[in-house]
Scaffold this motif. Structure first.
Motif, short mmCIF file in Angstrom:
data_model
loop_
_atom_site.label_atom_id
_atom_site.label_comp_id
_atom_site.label_asym_id
_atom_site.label_seq_id
_atom_site.Cartn_x
_atom_site.Cartn_y
_atom_site.Cartn_z
N HIS A 130 33.63 -12.34 -40.30
CA HIS A 130 33.66 -13.79 -40.45
C HIS A 130 33.67 -14.44 -39.06
O HIS A 130 34.14 -13.86 -38.09
CB HIS A 130 34.88 -14.23 -41.25
N CYS A 131 33.13 -15.64 -39.00
CA CYS A 131 32.92 -16.37 -37.75
C CYS A 131 33.80 -17.64 -37.75
O CYS A 131 34.11 -18.19 -38.80
CB CYS A 131 31.44 -16.75 -37.67
N LEU A 132 34.14 -18.11 -36.57
CA LEU A 132 34.95 -19.32 -36.44
C LEU A 132 34.13 -20.60 -36.42
O LEU A 132 34.68 -21.69 -36.47
CB LEU A 132 35.81 -19.24 -35.17
N ASP A 133 32.81 -20.48 -36.35
CA ASP A 133 31.94 -21.65 -36.29
C ASP A 133 31.66 -22.13 -37.73
O ASP A 133 30.99 -21.42 -38.49
CB ASP A 133 30.63 -21.29 -35.58
N PRO A 134 32.12 -23.33 -38.11
CA PRO A 134 31.92 -23.79 -39.49
C PRO A 134 30.45 -24.01 -39.87
O PRO A 134 30.13 -24.11 -41.04
CB PRO A 134 32.70 -25.10 -39.56
#
Length: 170
Positions: A130-134
């Motif tokens: 998972h990535c932190l960029d929405p």
């Protein structure tokens, strides 16, 4: 190659549009590889993990990724914090994943969240976290903004997926 296999009846144009979104995101071929039946004895809600292990007869090469699509409800997952709804599941860093369109009345109207979910599950097959960029499809799906985002990757996840593809065997 990303092989999309339907488990229920879907409009060919919608399936082709999803394959095109996968091709655009990953830069590898993506095609509808037919329809399979849910194994006998499985009832709704479907156990996603068991289902993708039990489906037989999907023709694929070693590095191909197989994405199953169903319109049926998937069983909630047990997590340390409680039960979580399941809209997709992937055998992390392996070759099979599933998504559901359950809860979306109209595939066309809900195309973005469905495609975003597909990108995320295929991303997990290539080992993406998972990535932190929405704005990224790898953003956690349980967040309220996930369904409003575009079916695309941030530059970091795009580069990471391209790296994984370059290292593939075939």
């Amino acid at each position: 190659m990303i092989r999309v296999v339907t488990l229920d009846s879907f409009d060919e144009k919608q399936t082709a549009k999803l394959c095109q979104a996968l091709y655009t995101a990953f830069g590898v071929g993506s095609e509808h590889s037919g329809q399979k039946e849910v194994p006998p004895g499985m009832s709704e809600p479907l156990d996603a993990e068991q289902l993708i292990k039990d489906i037989k007869g999907v023709r694929a090469y070693e590095d191909d990724k197989v994405l199953f699509i169903t319109s049926r409800k998937l069983k909630e997952r047990e997590l340390p914090g409680g039960k979580a709804p399941t809209t997709g599941y992937a055998l992390y860093n392996q070759n099979r994943a599933i998504i559901t369109t359950h809860g979306h009345k109209d595939f066309e109207a809900a195309f973005k969240p469905i495609a975003r979910n597909a990108l995320q599950q295929i991303g997990h097959l290539w080992g993406l976290h998972h990535c932190l960029d929405p704005r990224c499809a790898m953003y956690p799906p349980w967040t309220p903004s996930f369904n409003t985002g575009e079916p695309s990757f941030c530059s970091f996840c795009r580069e990471k997926s391209e790296q994984k593809l370059r290292l593939a065997k075939s």
